[in-house]
Design a protein around this motif. Structure first.
Motif, mmCIF file in Angstrom:
data_model
loop_
_atom_site.group_PDB
_atom_site.id
_atom_site.type_symbol
_atom_site.label_atom_id
_atom_site.label_comp_id
_atom_site.label_asym_id
_atom_site.label_seq_id
_atom_site.Cartn_x
_atom_site.Cartn_y
_atom_site.Cartn_z
ATOM 1 N N TYR A 26 -21.751 -2.451 7.998
ATOM 2 C CA TYR A 26 -20.504 -1.821 8.421
ATOM 3 C C TYR A 26 -20.025 -0.921 7.279
ATOM 4 N N THR A 27 -20.738 0.165 7.072
ATOM 5 C CA THR A 27 -20.524 1.028 5.907
ATOM 6 C C THR A 27 -19.153 1.703 5.950
ATOM 7 N N TRP A 61 -27.206 4.643 9.911
ATOM 8 C CA TRP A 61 -27.569 6.061 9.905
ATOM 9 C C TRP A 61 -27.869 6.489 8.471
ATOM 10 N N PRO A 62 -29.149 6.730 8.147
ATOM 11 C CA PRO A 62 -29.519 7.097 6.769
ATOM 12 C C PRO A 62 -28.788 8.340 6.259
ATOM 13 N N GLU A 63 -28.532 9.306 7.141
ATOM 14 C CA GLU A 63 -27.841 10.514 6.691
ATOM 15 C C GLU A 63 -26.440 10.184 6.198
ATOM 16 N N ASP A 64 -25.732 9.355 6.937
ATOM 17 C CA ASP A 64 -24.391 8.953 6.522
ATOM 18 C C ASP A 64 -24.435 8.134 5.241
ATOM 19 N N GLY A 65 -25.402 7.201 5.145
ATOM 20 C CA GLY A 65 -25.527 6.402 3.927
ATOM 21 C C GLY A 65 -25.833 7.250 2.711
ATOM 22 N N LEU A 66 -26.690 8.283 2.883
ATOM 23 C CA LEU A 66 -27.034 9.154 1.761
ATOM 24 C C LEU A 66 -25.826 9.974 1.319
ATOM 25 N N LYS A 67 -25.057 10.455 2.280
ATOM 26 C CA LYS A 67 -23.864 11.238 1.952
ATOM 27 C C LYS A 67 -22.860 10.395 1.170
ATOM 28 N N ALA A 94 -30.465 2.170 -2.453
ATOM 29 C CA ALA A 94 -29.709 2.978 -1.493
ATOM 30 C C ALA A 94 -30.410 4.306 -1.228
ATOM 31 N N TYR A 95 -30.816 4.997 -2.299
ATOM 32 C CA TYR A 95 -31.511 6.270 -2.112
ATOM 33 C C TYR A 95 -32.892 6.059 -1.506
ATOM 34 N N ALA A 96 -33.510 4.918 -1.811
ATOM 35 C CA ALA A 96 -34.829 4.636 -1.248
ATOM 36 C C ALA A 96 -34.750 4.459 0.265
ATOM 37 N N LYS A 97 -33.807 3.637 0.716
ATOM 38 C CA LYS A 97 -33.703 3.374 2.151
ATOM 39 C C LYS A 97 -33.158 4.566 2.924
#
Length: 534
Positions: A26-27, A61-67, A94-97
Protein backbone atom coordinates in the motif's frame (compact mmCIF):
# COMPACT_ATOMS: atom_id res chain seq x y z
CA UNK A 1 -5.07 7.67 18.71
CA UNK A 2 -5.28 11.41 18.09
CA UNK A 3 -9.03 11.95 18.46
CA UNK A 4 -9.93 9.44 21.16
CA UNK A 5 -6.79 9.02 23.26
CA UNK A 6 -5.32 12.43 22.39
CA UNK A 7 -1.84 10.91 22.22
CA UNK A 8 0.72 12.49 19.92
CA UNK A 9 2.43 9.80 17.80
CA UNK A 10 6.21 9.74 17.80
CA UNK A 11 8.68 8.78 15.11
CA UNK A 12 8.61 5.10 16.10
CA UNK A 13 4.83 4.86 15.70
CA UNK A 14 4.95 6.47 12.26
CA UNK A 15 7.79 4.18 11.15
CA UNK A 16 5.98 1.02 12.28
CA UNK A 17 2.80 2.10 10.48
CA UNK A 18 4.74 2.91 7.29
CA UNK A 19 6.50 -0.45 7.50
CA UNK A 20 3.23 -2.40 7.79
CA UNK A 21 1.69 -0.55 4.84
CA UNK A 22 4.84 -0.97 2.77
CA UNK A 23 5.07 -4.71 3.35
CA UNK A 24 1.54 -5.11 1.98
CA UNK A 25 2.19 -2.92 -1.07
CA UNK A 26 0.00 0.00 0.00
CA UNK A 27 2.59 2.49 -1.22
CA UNK A 28 0.31 5.49 -1.60
CA UNK A 29 -0.92 5.27 1.99
CA UNK A 30 2.62 4.75 3.30
CA UNK A 31 3.80 8.00 1.73
CA UNK A 32 0.66 9.77 2.95
CA UNK A 33 1.56 8.76 6.51
CA UNK A 34 5.12 9.95 5.84
CA UNK A 35 3.82 13.39 4.83
CA UNK A 36 1.76 13.52 8.04
CA UNK A 37 4.90 12.65 9.97
CA UNK A 38 6.72 15.63 8.45
CA UNK A 39 3.79 17.91 9.34
CA UNK A 40 4.23 16.88 12.96
CA UNK A 41 7.79 18.18 12.76
CA UNK A 42 9.38 14.74 13.09
CA UNK A 43 12.61 14.22 11.16
CA UNK A 44 12.83 10.83 9.39
CA UNK A 45 15.75 8.56 10.23
CA UNK A 46 17.19 5.42 8.63
CA UNK A 47 14.37 3.05 9.78
CA UNK A 48 11.77 5.39 8.24
CA UNK A 49 13.66 5.66 4.94
CA UNK A 50 14.12 1.90 4.90
CA UNK A 51 10.39 1.31 5.37
CA UNK A 52 9.59 3.79 2.58
CA UNK A 53 11.99 2.19 0.10
CA UNK A 54 10.48 -1.21 0.96
CA UNK A 55 7.08 0.28 0.17
CA UNK A 56 8.42 1.36 -3.23
CA UNK A 57 9.76 -2.12 -3.96
CA UNK A 58 6.39 -3.71 -3.10
CA UNK A 59 4.32 -1.28 -5.16
CA UNK A 60 1.87 -3.01 -7.55
CA UNK A 61 2.98 -0.55 -10.25
CA UNK A 62 6.77 -0.42 -10.84
CA UNK A 63 6.52 2.97 -12.55
CA UNK A 64 4.88 4.53 -9.51
CA UNK A 65 7.34 2.83 -7.15
CA UNK A 66 10.30 4.09 -9.20
CA UNK A 67 8.95 7.64 -9.23
CA UNK A 68 8.50 7.64 -5.45
CA UNK A 69 11.94 6.07 -4.89
CA UNK A 70 13.60 8.79 -6.99
CA UNK A 71 11.81 11.49 -5.02
CA UNK A 72 12.76 9.91 -1.70
CA UNK A 73 16.38 9.57 -2.74
CA UNK A 74 16.45 13.21 -3.81
CA UNK A 75 15.02 14.21 -0.42
CA UNK A 76 17.85 12.36 1.34
CA UNK A 77 20.39 14.20 -0.80
CA UNK A 78 18.81 17.57 -0.06
CA UNK A 79 18.85 16.87 3.68
CA UNK A 80 22.44 15.60 3.42
CA UNK A 81 21.39 12.34 5.09
CA UNK A 82 23.93 9.52 4.83
CA UNK A 83 22.06 6.21 5.13
CA UNK A 84 23.36 3.07 6.78
CA UNK A 85 23.89 -0.22 4.98
CA UNK A 86 20.37 -1.48 5.74
CA UNK A 87 18.84 1.57 4.06
CA UNK A 88 21.25 1.24 1.13
CA UNK A 89 20.11 -2.38 0.69
CA UNK A 90 16.47 -1.26 0.74
CA UNK A 91 17.29 1.36 -1.93
CA UNK A 92 18.99 -1.23 -4.11
CA UNK A 93 16.04 -3.60 -3.77
CA UNK A 94 13.57 -0.82 -4.61
CA UNK A 95 15.38 0.13 -7.82
CA UNK A 96 15.93 -3.54 -8.62
CA UNK A 97 12.26 -4.49 -8.38
CA UNK A 98 11.20 -1.34 -10.22
CA UNK A 99 13.49 -2.27 -13.14
CA UNK A 100 16.09 0.52 -12.91
CA UNK A 101 19.26 -1.53 -13.24
CA UNK A 102 21.58 1.43 -13.72
CA UNK A 103 20.52 3.24 -10.55
CA UNK A 104 20.69 0.02 -8.53
CA UNK A 105 24.38 -0.36 -9.37
CA UNK A 106 24.95 3.36 -8.78
CA UNK A 107 23.58 3.00 -5.25
CA UNK A 108 26.09 0.20 -4.65
CA UNK A 109 28.86 2.57 -5.70
CA UNK A 110 27.53 5.17 -3.25
CA UNK A 111 27.44 2.62 -0.42
CA UNK A 112 31.05 1.59 -1.06
CA UNK A 113 32.11 5.26 -1.27
CA UNK A 114 30.52 5.81 2.17
CA UNK A 115 32.69 3.05 3.62
CA UNK A 116 30.15 0.23 3.66
CA UNK A 117 31.07 -3.29 2.61
CA UNK A 118 28.36 -5.04 0.56
CA UNK A 119 26.83 -7.93 2.50
CA UNK A 120 24.72 -10.87 1.44
CA UNK A 121 21.53 -8.82 1.26
CA UNK A 122 23.26 -6.30 -0.98
CA UNK A 123 24.31 -8.97 -3.46
CA UNK A 124 20.87 -10.56 -3.40
CA UNK A 125 19.37 -7.15 -4.25
CA UNK A 126 21.83 -6.83 -7.13
CA UNK A 127 20.77 -10.24 -8.42
CA UNK A 128 17.15 -9.09 -8.24
CA UNK A 129 18.21 -6.09 -10.32
CA UNK A 130 19.81 -8.43 -12.87
CA UNK A 131 16.56 -10.41 -13.04
CA UNK A 132 14.74 -7.26 -14.15
CA UNK A 133 16.70 -7.25 -17.44
CA UNK A 134 15.22 -10.10 -19.49
CA UNK A 135 17.55 -9.41 -22.43
CA UNK A 136 20.94 -9.49 -20.68
CA UNK A 137 20.23 -10.34 -17.04
CA UNK A 138 22.18 -13.61 -17.17
CA UNK A 139 25.29 -11.74 -18.25
CA UNK A 140 24.94 -9.21 -15.43
CA UNK A 141 24.37 -11.96 -12.88
CA UNK A 142 27.61 -13.73 -13.80
CA UNK A 143 29.53 -10.47 -13.32
CA UNK A 144 27.87 -9.84 -9.95
CA UNK A 145 28.60 -13.42 -8.90
CA UNK A 146 32.26 -13.06 -9.79
CA UNK A 147 32.44 -9.77 -7.92
CA UNK A 148 30.95 -11.45 -4.85
CA UNK A 149 33.53 -14.23 -5.11
CA UNK A 150 36.41 -11.83 -5.67
CA UNK A 151 35.71 -9.72 -2.59
CA UNK A 152 35.64 -12.83 -0.34
CA UNK A 153 33.30 -11.08 2.09
CA UNK A 154 30.16 -13.08 1.37
CA UNK A 155 29.86 -16.83 0.84
CA UNK A 156 26.85 -17.53 -1.41
CA UNK A 157 23.91 -18.92 0.51
CA UNK A 158 20.91 -20.89 -0.70
CA UNK A 159 18.88 -17.77 -1.48
CA UNK A 160 21.74 -16.45 -3.65
CA UNK A 161 21.75 -19.65 -5.67
CA UNK A 162 17.95 -19.54 -5.96
CA UNK A 163 18.14 -16.01 -7.37
CA UNK A 164 20.87 -17.06 -9.80
CA UNK A 165 18.78 -20.02 -10.99
CA UNK A 166 15.79 -17.75 -11.40
CA UNK A 167 17.89 -15.53 -13.67
CA UNK A 168 19.05 -18.59 -15.62
CA UNK A 169 15.40 -19.51 -16.13
CA UNK A 170 14.09 -16.06 -17.11
CA UNK A 171 16.93 -13.97 -18.59
CA UNK A 172 19.02 -14.16 -21.75
CA UNK A 173 22.74 -13.66 -22.12
CA UNK A 174 22.63 -10.46 -24.16
CA UNK A 175 25.02 -10.66 -27.09
CA UNK A 176 27.59 -13.03 -28.56
CA UNK A 177 30.42 -10.67 -27.65
CA UNK A 178 30.19 -11.77 -24.04
CA UNK A 179 30.74 -15.41 -25.00
CA UNK A 180 33.98 -14.45 -26.69
CA UNK A 181 35.01 -12.47 -23.60
CA UNK A 182 34.57 -15.59 -21.47
CA UNK A 183 36.83 -17.62 -23.76
CA UNK A 184 39.42 -14.80 -23.95
CA UNK A 185 39.59 -14.42 -20.17
CA UNK A 186 40.10 -18.15 -19.72
CA UNK A 187 42.91 -18.22 -22.28
CA UNK A 188 44.65 -15.30 -20.60
CA UNK A 189 44.24 -16.77 -17.12
CA UNK A 190 45.87 -20.05 -18.18
CA UNK A 191 49.27 -18.34 -18.53
CA UNK A 192 49.09 -16.35 -15.30
CA UNK A 193 51.60 -17.15 -12.58
CA UNK A 194 51.65 -16.28 -8.91
CA UNK A 195 49.77 -13.30 -7.55
CA UNK A 196 51.61 -10.17 -6.59
CA UNK A 197 51.12 -8.36 -3.32
CA UNK A 198 49.73 -5.38 -5.22
CA UNK A 199 46.97 -7.53 -6.73
CA UNK A 200 46.20 -9.05 -3.34
CA UNK A 201 45.64 -5.57 -1.94
CA UNK A 202 43.40 -4.75 -4.92
CA UNK A 203 41.28 -7.83 -4.25
CA UNK A 204 40.75 -6.87 -0.62
CA UNK A 205 40.13 -3.19 -1.31
CA UNK A 206 36.73 -1.48 -1.48
CA UNK A 207 36.98 -0.55 -5.14
CA UNK A 208 33.51 0.33 -6.43
CA UNK A 209 31.61 -1.64 -9.03
CA UNK A 210 32.69 -0.41 -12.45
CA UNK A 211 29.46 -0.43 -14.37
CA UNK A 212 28.11 1.51 -17.31
CA UNK A 213 24.54 0.74 -18.25
CA UNK A 214 23.41 2.15 -21.59
CA UNK A 215 20.02 3.68 -22.23
CA UNK A 216 18.97 0.40 -23.84
CA UNK A 217 19.36 -1.37 -20.51
CA UNK A 218 22.36 -3.48 -21.57
CA UNK A 219 25.19 -3.25 -19.08
CA UNK A 220 28.76 -3.09 -20.41
CA UNK A 221 31.45 -3.98 -17.92
CA UNK A 222 34.46 -2.14 -19.33
CA UNK A 223 37.79 -3.83 -18.68
CA UNK A 224 41.20 -4.01 -20.33
CA UNK A 225 43.28 -7.11 -20.93
CA UNK A 226 45.25 -6.38 -17.75
CA UNK A 227 42.01 -6.14 -15.76
CA UNK A 228 40.93 -9.47 -17.22
CA UNK A 229 44.20 -11.07 -16.12
CA UNK A 230 43.86 -9.45 -12.72
CA UNK A 231 40.31 -10.68 -12.25
CA UNK A 232 41.20 -14.29 -12.95
CA UNK A 233 44.33 -14.12 -10.79
CA UNK A 234 42.41 -12.73 -7.84
CA UNK A 235 39.97 -15.63 -7.83
CA UNK A 236 42.54 -18.00 -6.30
CA UNK A 237 40.41 -17.97 -3.16
CA UNK A 238 38.38 -20.73 -4.78
CA UNK A 239 41.44 -22.83 -5.61
CA UNK A 240 40.34 -25.42 -3.09
CA UNK A 241 37.65 -26.49 -5.53
CA UNK A 242 40.32 -28.34 -7.51
CA UNK A 243 42.90 -29.02 -4.83
CA UNK A 244 40.57 -30.99 -2.51
CA UNK A 245 39.72 -34.37 -4.06
CA UNK A 246 36.26 -35.61 -3.31
CA UNK A 247 35.20 -32.31 -1.73
CA UNK A 248 32.38 -31.90 -4.23
CA UNK A 249 30.79 -35.25 -3.73
CA UNK A 250 27.09 -35.40 -4.26
CA UNK A 251 24.40 -37.25 -6.13
CA UNK A 252 25.92 -36.34 -9.48
CA UNK A 253 29.64 -36.36 -8.60
CA UNK A 254 31.53 -39.57 -8.02
CA UNK A 255 34.13 -39.90 -5.27
CA UNK A 256 37.32 -38.05 -6.09
CA UNK A 257 35.77 -36.20 -9.03
CA UNK A 258 35.52 -32.45 -9.38
CA UNK A 259 32.94 -30.37 -11.16
CA UNK A 260 35.79 -28.76 -13.09
CA UNK A 261 36.71 -32.10 -14.65
CA UNK A 262 33.46 -32.13 -16.61
CA UNK A 263 33.49 -31.36 -20.30
CA UNK A 264 30.67 -28.86 -19.93
CA UNK A 265 31.85 -25.21 -19.53
CA UNK A 266 31.13 -23.79 -16.09
CA UNK A 267 30.97 -20.01 -15.76
CA UNK A 268 30.77 -20.37 -11.98
CA UNK A 269 34.32 -21.71 -12.03
CA UNK A 270 36.69 -18.71 -11.86
CA UNK A 271 39.54 -20.74 -13.40
CA UNK A 272 37.68 -22.69 -16.05
CA UNK A 273 39.88 -23.80 -18.95
CA UNK A 274 38.33 -23.18 -22.38
CA UNK A 275 41.57 -23.38 -24.41
CA UNK A 276 40.23 -26.24 -26.55
CA UNK A 277 36.94 -24.43 -27.11
CA UNK A 278 36.70 -22.67 -30.47
CA UNK A 279 33.34 -20.94 -30.05
CA UNK A 280 30.08 -21.10 -28.16
CA UNK A 281 26.63 -20.68 -29.62
CA UNK A 282 24.27 -18.28 -27.92
CA UNK A 283 22.11 -20.21 -25.44
CA UNK A 284 18.44 -19.77 -26.30
CA UNK A 285 16.69 -21.88 -23.69
CA UNK A 286 16.95 -22.09 -19.89
CA UNK A 287 18.43 -25.58 -20.18
CA UNK A 288 21.22 -24.27 -22.43
CA UNK A 289 21.97 -21.43 -20.03
CA UNK A 290 22.05 -23.93 -17.16
CA UNK A 291 24.58 -25.96 -19.14
CA UNK A 292 26.95 -22.95 -19.05
CA UNK A 293 26.97 -23.31 -15.26
CA UNK A 294 27.93 -26.97 -15.46
CA UNK A 295 24.37 -28.21 -15.69
CA UNK A 296 22.53 -29.67 -12.74
CA UNK A 297 25.62 -31.42 -11.33
CA UNK A 298 27.71 -28.26 -11.56
CA UNK A 299 25.25 -26.06 -9.65
CA UNK A 300 24.64 -28.65 -6.93
CA UNK A 301 28.38 -29.26 -6.54
CA UNK A 302 29.08 -25.56 -6.06
CA UNK A 303 26.29 -25.38 -3.49
CA UNK A 304 27.82 -28.33 -1.63
CA UNK A 305 31.21 -26.60 -1.52
CA UNK A 306 29.66 -23.39 -0.18
CA UNK A 307 27.62 -25.28 2.39
CA UNK A 308 24.37 -24.09 0.81
CA UNK A 309 21.74 -26.78 1.20
CA UNK A 310 19.31 -26.86 -1.75
CA UNK A 311 15.73 -26.39 -0.62
CA UNK A 312 12.34 -26.88 -2.20
CA UNK A 313 12.54 -23.54 -4.03
CA UNK A 314 15.89 -24.59 -5.53
CA UNK A 315 14.45 -27.77 -7.03
CA UNK A 316 11.26 -26.01 -8.11
CA UNK A 317 13.26 -23.51 -10.16
CA UNK A 318 15.49 -26.31 -11.47
CA UNK A 319 12.40 -28.21 -12.62
CA UNK A 320 11.46 -25.22 -14.80
CA UNK A 321 15.05 -24.87 -16.02
CA UNK A 322 16.27 -28.36 -16.93
CA UNK A 323 15.47 -29.87 -20.31
CA UNK A 324 12.14 -31.62 -20.90
CA UNK A 325 13.48 -35.16 -21.18
CA UNK A 326 11.76 -37.61 -18.80
CA UNK A 327 15.21 -38.79 -17.67
CA UNK A 328 16.01 -35.31 -16.33
CA UNK A 329 12.77 -35.25 -14.34
CA UNK A 330 13.58 -38.64 -12.83
CA UNK A 331 17.10 -37.54 -11.94
CA UNK A 332 15.78 -34.36 -10.34
CA UNK A 333 13.27 -36.27 -8.20
CA UNK A 334 15.99 -38.74 -7.17
CA UNK A 335 18.28 -35.86 -6.21
CA UNK A 336 15.53 -34.34 -4.08
CA UNK A 337 15.22 -37.62 -2.18
CA UNK A 338 18.98 -37.78 -1.61
CA UNK A 339 18.87 -34.23 -0.21
CA UNK A 340 15.87 -35.01 2.02
CA UNK A 341 13.70 -32.43 0.23
CA UNK A 342 10.04 -33.38 -0.08
CA UNK A 343 8.10 -32.02 -3.07
CA UNK A 344 4.89 -30.14 -2.34
CA UNK A 345 1.70 -29.63 -4.33
CA UNK A 346 3.05 -26.65 -6.27
CA UNK A 347 6.12 -28.65 -7.33
CA UNK A 348 3.94 -31.42 -8.73
CA UNK A 349 1.74 -28.81 -10.40
CA UNK A 350 4.79 -27.50 -12.26
CA UNK A 351 5.71 -31.06 -13.18
CA UNK A 352 2.24 -31.49 -14.72
CA UNK A 353 2.69 -28.23 -16.60
CA UNK A 354 6.10 -29.30 -17.90
CA UNK A 355 4.75 -32.60 -19.19
CA UNK A 356 1.80 -30.91 -20.86
CA UNK A 357 4.14 -28.50 -22.62
CA UNK A 358 5.85 -31.45 -24.28
CA UNK A 359 2.44 -32.91 -25.24
CA UNK A 360 2.58 -35.71 -22.67
CA UNK A 361 -0.96 -35.52 -21.32
CA UNK A 362 -1.05 -39.07 -19.96
CA UNK A 363 2.27 -38.51 -18.22
CA UNK A 364 0.79 -35.37 -16.67
CA UNK A 365 -2.17 -37.37 -15.36
CA UNK A 366 0.22 -39.89 -13.83
CA UNK A 367 1.48 -37.12 -11.55
CA UNK A 368 -1.93 -37.04 -9.83
CA UNK A 369 -1.50 -40.68 -8.88
CA UNK A 370 2.02 -39.94 -7.66
CA UNK A 371 0.68 -37.12 -5.49
CA UNK A 372 -1.87 -39.48 -4.00
CA UNK A 373 0.86 -41.96 -3.12
CA UNK A 374 2.86 -39.36 -1.20
CA UNK A 375 -0.23 -38.04 0.58
CA UNK A 376 -0.63 -34.71 -1.24
CA UNK A 377 -3.92 -33.26 -2.46
CA UNK A 378 -4.18 -31.27 -5.69
CA UNK A 379 -5.23 -27.62 -5.50
CA UNK A 380 -6.84 -25.39 -8.10
CA UNK A 381 -3.42 -24.54 -9.60
CA UNK A 382 -2.78 -28.25 -10.10
CA UNK A 383 -5.94 -28.59 -12.16
CA UNK A 384 -5.10 -25.40 -14.03
CA UNK A 385 -1.82 -27.00 -15.14
CA UNK A 386 -3.64 -30.22 -16.01
CA UNK A 387 -6.10 -28.23 -18.16
CA UNK A 388 -3.20 -27.31 -20.44
CA UNK A 389 -3.39 -30.83 -21.89
CA UNK A 390 -7.17 -31.06 -22.31
CA UNK A 391 -7.37 -30.78 -26.10
CA UNK A 392 -10.63 -32.71 -26.39
CA UNK A 393 -14.07 -32.34 -24.88
CA UNK A 394 -13.78 -35.70 -23.14
CA UNK A 395 -10.61 -34.52 -21.36
CA UNK A 396 -12.44 -31.46 -20.05
CA UNK A 397 -15.36 -33.55 -18.77
CA UNK A 398 -12.95 -35.81 -16.92
CA UNK A 399 -11.13 -32.74 -15.55
CA UNK A 400 -14.37 -31.33 -14.13
CA UNK A 401 -15.03 -34.68 -12.48
CA UNK A 402 -11.59 -34.67 -10.84
CA UNK A 403 -12.08 -31.08 -9.64
CA UNK A 404 -15.44 -31.90 -8.06
CA UNK A 405 -13.92 -35.01 -6.49
CA UNK A 406 -11.33 -32.79 -4.81
CA UNK A 407 -14.09 -30.57 -3.43
CA UNK A 408 -13.18 -27.61 -5.63
CA UNK A 409 -14.92 -25.54 -8.30
CA UNK A 410 -13.25 -24.62 -11.63
CA UNK A 411 -12.41 -20.93 -11.83
CA UNK A 412 -12.20 -18.44 -14.68
CA UNK A 413 -8.51 -19.16 -15.33
CA UNK A 414 -9.20 -22.87 -15.91
CA UNK A 415 -11.98 -22.07 -18.37
CA UNK A 416 -9.69 -19.58 -20.09
CA UNK A 417 -7.09 -22.32 -20.60
CA UNK A 418 -9.70 -24.78 -21.85
CA UNK A 419 -11.08 -22.26 -24.35
CA UNK A 420 -7.58 -21.91 -25.77
CA UNK A 421 -7.05 -25.68 -25.88
CA UNK A 422 -10.40 -26.25 -27.66
CA UNK A 423 -8.94 -24.58 -30.76
CA UNK A 424 -11.36 -25.13 -33.72
CA UNK A 425 -13.70 -27.51 -31.87
CA UNK A 426 -16.79 -25.33 -31.43
CA UNK A 427 -18.76 -28.20 -29.93
CA UNK A 428 -16.10 -28.24 -27.21
CA UNK A 429 -16.43 -24.47 -26.78
CA UNK A 430 -20.20 -24.74 -26.50
CA UNK A 431 -19.82 -27.30 -23.73
CA UNK A 432 -17.49 -24.92 -21.88
CA UNK A 433 -19.98 -22.06 -22.02
CA UNK A 434 -22.71 -24.33 -20.65
CA UNK A 435 -20.35 -25.51 -17.90
CA UNK A 436 -19.48 -21.93 -16.96
CA UNK A 437 -23.16 -21.19 -16.51
CA UNK A 438 -23.71 -24.29 -14.39
CA UNK A 439 -20.71 -23.53 -12.18
CA UNK A 440 -21.70 -19.83 -11.99
CA UNK A 441 -18.28 -18.74 -13.27
CA UNK A 442 -18.00 -15.31 -14.87
CA UNK A 443 -15.76 -14.79 -17.93
CA UNK A 444 -12.97 -12.25 -17.94
CA UNK A 445 -11.90 -9.96 -20.75
CA UNK A 446 -9.15 -12.31 -21.89
CA UNK A 447 -11.57 -15.23 -22.32
CA UNK A 448 -14.02 -13.11 -24.33
CA UNK A 449 -11.21 -11.92 -26.59
CA UNK A 450 -10.18 -15.52 -27.29
CA UNK A 451 -13.73 -16.45 -28.26
CA UNK A 452 -14.24 -13.37 -30.44
CA UNK A 453 -10.92 -13.91 -32.20
CA UNK A 454 -11.77 -17.54 -32.99
CA UNK A 455 -15.23 -16.59 -34.26
CA UNK A 456 -13.73 -14.02 -36.65
CA UNK A 457 -11.16 -16.53 -37.90
CA UNK A 458 -13.83 -19.21 -38.42
CA UNK A 459 -16.03 -16.83 -40.41
CA UNK A 460 -13.10 -16.04 -42.67
CA UNK A 461 -12.58 -19.77 -43.27
CA UNK A 462 -16.26 -20.23 -44.09
CA UNK A 463 -16.11 -17.37 -46.62
CA UNK A 464 -13.00 -18.84 -48.24
CA UNK A 465 -14.70 -22.23 -48.47
CA UNK A 466 -17.72 -20.70 -50.19
CA UNK A 467 -15.43 -18.95 -52.68
CA UNK A 468 -13.71 -22.22 -53.48
CA UNK A 469 -10.38 -21.14 -52.00
CA UNK A 470 -7.95 -23.44 -50.27
CA UNK A 471 -8.92 -24.13 -46.63
CA UNK A 472 -7.80 -26.70 -44.02
CA UNK A 473 -9.32 -30.16 -44.21
CA UNK A 474 -11.31 -29.83 -40.98
CA UNK A 475 -13.11 -26.83 -42.46
CA UNK A 476 -14.46 -28.98 -45.33
CA UNK A 477 -16.25 -31.29 -42.92
CA UNK A 478 -19.99 -30.75 -42.61
CA UNK A 479 -19.97 -31.00 -38.82
CA UNK A 480 -17.59 -28.03 -38.57
CA UNK A 481 -20.12 -25.67 -40.12
CA UNK A 482 -23.02 -27.07 -38.05
CA UNK A 483 -21.08 -26.86 -34.78
CA UNK A 484 -19.96 -23.33 -35.60
CA UNK A 485 -23.50 -22.10 -36.34
CA UNK A 486 -24.85 -23.76 -33.21
CA UNK A 487 -22.10 -22.20 -31.10
CA UNK A 488 -22.60 -18.69 -32.50
CA UNK A 489 -26.34 -18.84 -31.84
CA UNK A 490 -25.78 -19.90 -28.22
CA UNK A 491 -22.88 -17.48 -27.75
CA UNK A 492 -25.03 -14.42 -28.56
CA UNK A 493 -27.61 -15.40 -25.96
CA UNK A 494 -24.97 -16.35 -23.41
CA UNK A 495 -23.13 -13.07 -23.87
CA UNK A 496 -26.25 -11.03 -23.13
CA UNK A 497 -27.14 -13.05 -20.03
CA UNK A 498 -23.74 -13.13 -18.35
CA UNK A 499 -21.68 -10.50 -16.56
CA UNK A 500 -18.00 -9.78 -17.00
CA UNK A 501 -15.56 -10.51 -14.19
CA UNK A 502 -13.83 -7.26 -13.33
CA UNK A 503 -10.26 -7.11 -12.12
CA UNK A 504 -9.73 -6.45 -8.42
CA UNK A 505 -7.73 -3.35 -7.53
CA UNK A 506 -4.55 -4.23 -5.59
CA UNK A 507 -5.58 -1.90 -2.75
CA UNK A 508 -9.23 -2.94 -2.63
CA UNK A 509 -8.61 -5.16 0.39
CA UNK A 510 -7.59 -2.12 2.44
CA UNK A 511 -10.88 -0.32 1.91
CA UNK A 512 -13.12 -0.45 4.97
CA UNK A 513 -16.68 0.81 5.28
CA UNK A 514 -17.12 4.05 7.15
CA UNK A 515 -18.51 3.28 10.62
CA UNK A 516 -22.04 4.50 11.24
CA UNK A 517 -22.29 6.55 14.43
CA UNK A 518 -25.61 6.16 16.21
CA UNK A 519 -27.26 9.20 17.77
CA UNK A 520 -26.95 7.79 21.30
CA UNK A 521 -23.24 7.13 20.82
CA UNK A 522 -22.77 10.69 19.59
CA UNK A 523 -24.54 12.14 22.68
CA UNK A 524 -22.47 10.00 25.06
CA UNK A 525 -19.26 11.09 23.35
CA UNK A 526 -20.28 14.75 23.52
CA UNK A 527 -21.13 14.50 27.24
CA UNK A 528 -17.81 12.82 27.98
CA UNK A 529 -15.97 15.58 26.14
CA UNK A 530 -17.79 18.32 28.08
CA UNK A 531 -16.95 16.70 31.41
CA UNK A 532 -13.32 16.48 30.41
CA UNK A 533 -13.25 20.19 29.61
CA UNK A 534 -14.71 21.13 33.01
Amino acid sequence: MLKQDRVRPNQYVFTVLIGVLGRHGYTKKAFKIFNQMKKFGLAPQDPTYTALFNACSNSPWPEDGLKRANGLRQLMIEKDHQPNLVTFNAMIKAYAKCGDLQTAFSVVDEAIACGHKPDGYCYSSLLIACASDRQAGFKHAIEVWRMMRRRKVVIPQTYHYNLLLRIVRDCSLGDEEYMQQVIHRSEVSSVVGERSNRETRWMQSNEPFRTDVSHQGIQKFQSTAVDSVKEERTDFALQKFESTPGSLQGPYVTSGASVFDMEVPNLLNPRAQFRDLVSLEMPKSPAERLALLGGLPGVLSHMAKDGAQPDLKTFTILLETVSSEPEMESDLLATMMLNNVKPDTDFFSLLIRKRNLRKDYFGAKDVLRLMEKVGLKPNIRTFGCLAMGCCHKENAIQLFTEIEKAGLVPNTEIFDILVYQSNWDFNYKLHLLVAMKSYNVLPNENLIQKLESKIRAARMLVVKKERGELVPDFCREERFGKNFQKFVAFYKTWLLSTNLELGVHPWARFVQPTPVIQEDDYKNTAQTTEKGQH
